[in-house]
Design a protein around this motif. Sequence first.
Motif, short mmCIF file in Angstrom:
data_model
loop_
_atom_site.label_atom_id
_atom_site.label_comp_id
_atom_site.label_asym_id
_atom_site.label_seq_id
_atom_site.Cartn_x
_atom_site.Cartn_y
_atom_site.Cartn_z
N TYR A 201 0.80 -1.09 -0.03
CA TYR A 201 -0.10 0.36 0.04
C TYR A 201 0.80 1.06 0.16
O TYR A 201 1.87 1.53 0.89
CB TYR A 201 -1.21 -0.10 1.47
N ASN B 143 -3.51 -5.27 -6.01
CA ASN B 143 -4.22 -5.99 -5.63
C ASN B 143 -3.96 -7.55 -5.63
O ASN B 143 -2.66 -8.01 -5.79
CB ASN B 143 -5.23 -5.59 -7.05
N GLU B 144 -5.13 -8.44 -5.75
CA GLU B 144 -4.96 -9.98 -5.24
C GLU B 144 -4.12 -10.04 -6.25
O GLU B 144 -3.63 -11.86 -5.75
CB GLU B 144 -6.62 -10.38 -5.43
N ILE C 107 -4.98 3.61 -6.03
CA ILE C 107 -6.10 3.51 -5.58
C ILE C 107 -7.22 5.61 -5.56
O ILE C 107 -6.68 6.72 -5.97
CB ILE C 107 -5.69 4.24 -3.90
N TYR D 281 -8.78 2.47 4.01
CA TYR D 281 -9.14 1.71 2.67
C TYR D 281 -7.71 0.37 2.78
O TYR D 281 -8.75 -0.81 2.81
CB TYR D 281 -7.65 2.70 1.44
N VAL D 282 -7.02 0.86 3.96
CA VAL D 282 -6.16 -0.81 4.37
C VAL D 282 -6.86 -1.93 5.63
O VAL D 282 -7.27 -2.78 5.69
CB VAL D 282 -5.01 -0.22 4.98
N GLN E 237 -9.91 -3.19 2.83
CA GLN E 237 -9.18 -4.48 2.41
C GLN E 237 -8.48 -5.96 3.29
O GLN E 237 -9.10 -6.63 2.82
CB GLN E 237 -8.35 -3.99 1.67
N GLU E 238 -8.10 -5.53 4.07
CA GLU E 238 -7.25 -6.51 5.14
C GLU E 238 -8.73 -7.78 5.30
O GLU E 238 -8.68 -8.30 5.32
CB GLU E 238 -6.39 -6.22 5.88
N ILE F 148 -10.39 -8.85 2.57
CA ILE F 148 -9.33 -10.44 2.86
C ILE F 148 -9.16 -11.42 3.03
O ILE F 148 -9.53 -12.69 3.25
CB ILE F 148 -7.76 -10.18 2.31
#
Length: 624
Positions: A170, A179-180, A187, A196-197, A200-201, A204
């Motif tokens: 990031y 991305n994955e 972003i 955002y983090v 996302q975390e 996932i």
Amino acid sequence: MASPTTTDLSTLLMIDSASARDRDDAFAVTPLAGGHGWAVEVHIAGVADVIDLGSVADEQAFLRAETRYLPGRTVPMLGETAEQAATLTTKAARTSLRVTGTLTPDGRLIGTAVGRGQIPPGRCVAVDHAQVPGALTDPAHPLHAQLAAADAAAQALLGARRDGGALAFYDLTRGWAANEDGAIVPIAAELRTVAYVIVQELMIATNEAVALWCVEQGLPILFRNHRPNPVAGPADELMTEIAAAAGDPDLFAKLRGRLLSTLRAATYDPTVHGHYGLRLSAYTHVTSPLRRVADLINQRIILAHLDHSPTPYTPDQLAALGADLNRRTRAAREAKKNHFKHADHRLVTQEAARDLTALDGRTFHKVLKTAAAAPRREEIAAELARRVDADLLTAPDVAVLIDAADPTWLPIQLRILDTLADTHPEMGPSVVSVWRQTHPDQSPTDVETRQSGAAHHPLFAARATHLGIRGPWTTAAAKKPAEQAALWAALRAQLTGTDHPDTEPEWPTTPQPSEPTTPPPAPDHPGLAASTPQRTTGQAALNLDGAKKSKALSNPTAWLMSLAQNNHQAPPEWEIRTDGPAHAPRFTATVHLAGHTATADATAKTAAKTASAAALIEALFAHH
């Protein structure tokens, strides 16, 4: 019979942009007593309860496959009416797919349970990305405790992923993230906060938890598989490359292109094959059923299983759905690549016809790359001469220039090489390195060295061989300057076709000048804040006779190294201290040389070292 629903009156956070109309997920993170981790509860909008199989909205979702976010407007996958009936909201009750578990301090989600959920009106709170940083730093904010717990949990998840070798990157300052699949993607400006983090975390982790649960249940869904490409390199090495290139726009753009070409795209399959980019044994997509049709398919299968109802898709249908999505993803990826390729070519053609002096470095590099494939144009040669005199050329520019094969380029090629070899000798290794990256099929540029003279006053000679042409021997009082000069000389020899077969160098009979050889100017680093260097006891007098301050400051770190060697002192030593959160660290560097000390801080480790070296040089010249 349907499985029992679950309700909980704790606040559920919906973090998204303020204008979002399609809220897929909401979550609550609660610290456990004694610092034993966190209780995590994630709700995914129950879209399958609203969109019937085979309905108009369902057919529309399959045609679009995902929501499209275009400049100025959004095209919802489900259509606006169906989307608003299914989206999570602060006011209305909603059904959900509920995932709970315990997150350990070392970032493992254990005790996962998957079931139906029921969200009563008023339990969800909408939070804009821009609000989160302020709430995290304000203990009086009503959401401070919930967001602080979510942030701590997300950092634990991120740390565990990185420790496991995942390509987890990031850069909220510049607006990039991995991305994955491992590709570096932009972003949106309004999302570039720690929020955002967090999202996302947590998502996932939720996708992984549901995938593992489906494996345990023996439940076929569309798993998200990502297979490695042997030529891509280990993830930890890629992470190092990404971090190193982040401050160089040209190098970063090249690295993004390389990752896009070498890392394979993930696929949807009804069997599990693991996810290479995320370093997970099983993964799927369930957290965005409003925006991705694969998530809606999976939610239908999972809810039918929980309700003990017949599966909505046969094994053959599920496999066909995955294959169709994979085909459409490949086609979209290829179309996007071609679109940007043609758009870039049109842009370069247009820019080449403009005033070249007005072009930024990146655009000029593209213009130069196109021009180098044809005979020399006078306006390009004039701009190259102007830029080298103004100290604006980069190593990638020179690497492209020396590849120009038409003989009309030779005069400006030699002019550039001679100028840079004289003003910025240590730029030579960078030019050769960049050239090598674009010519992996060619033999690397080889450098051989010799040493002569007494141990306390040695003399070094170096010679480089580029594309089979040996350059002349070059000598200097230190090994590195000798090698730098040799690389420039070899590039020149190859361009002129002049081979130098001498097996041994011709050693000079007169002493070498004591002035250190200095590298090219280092880029400015925003946010550098150098403190006034503090003089300490036991300082050694350093000979600065003949040295120029402007030249020293062009590359402070390398100049200090040369200064120490020429004054027979131990090389400079740096102490690095890191402060601040993991997503936005601050580095403080202290440099020590012959009893002299200076300190500076910056947002990057290398920048802090450079700033501390510059501060020490300022002090040395001030007392000279």
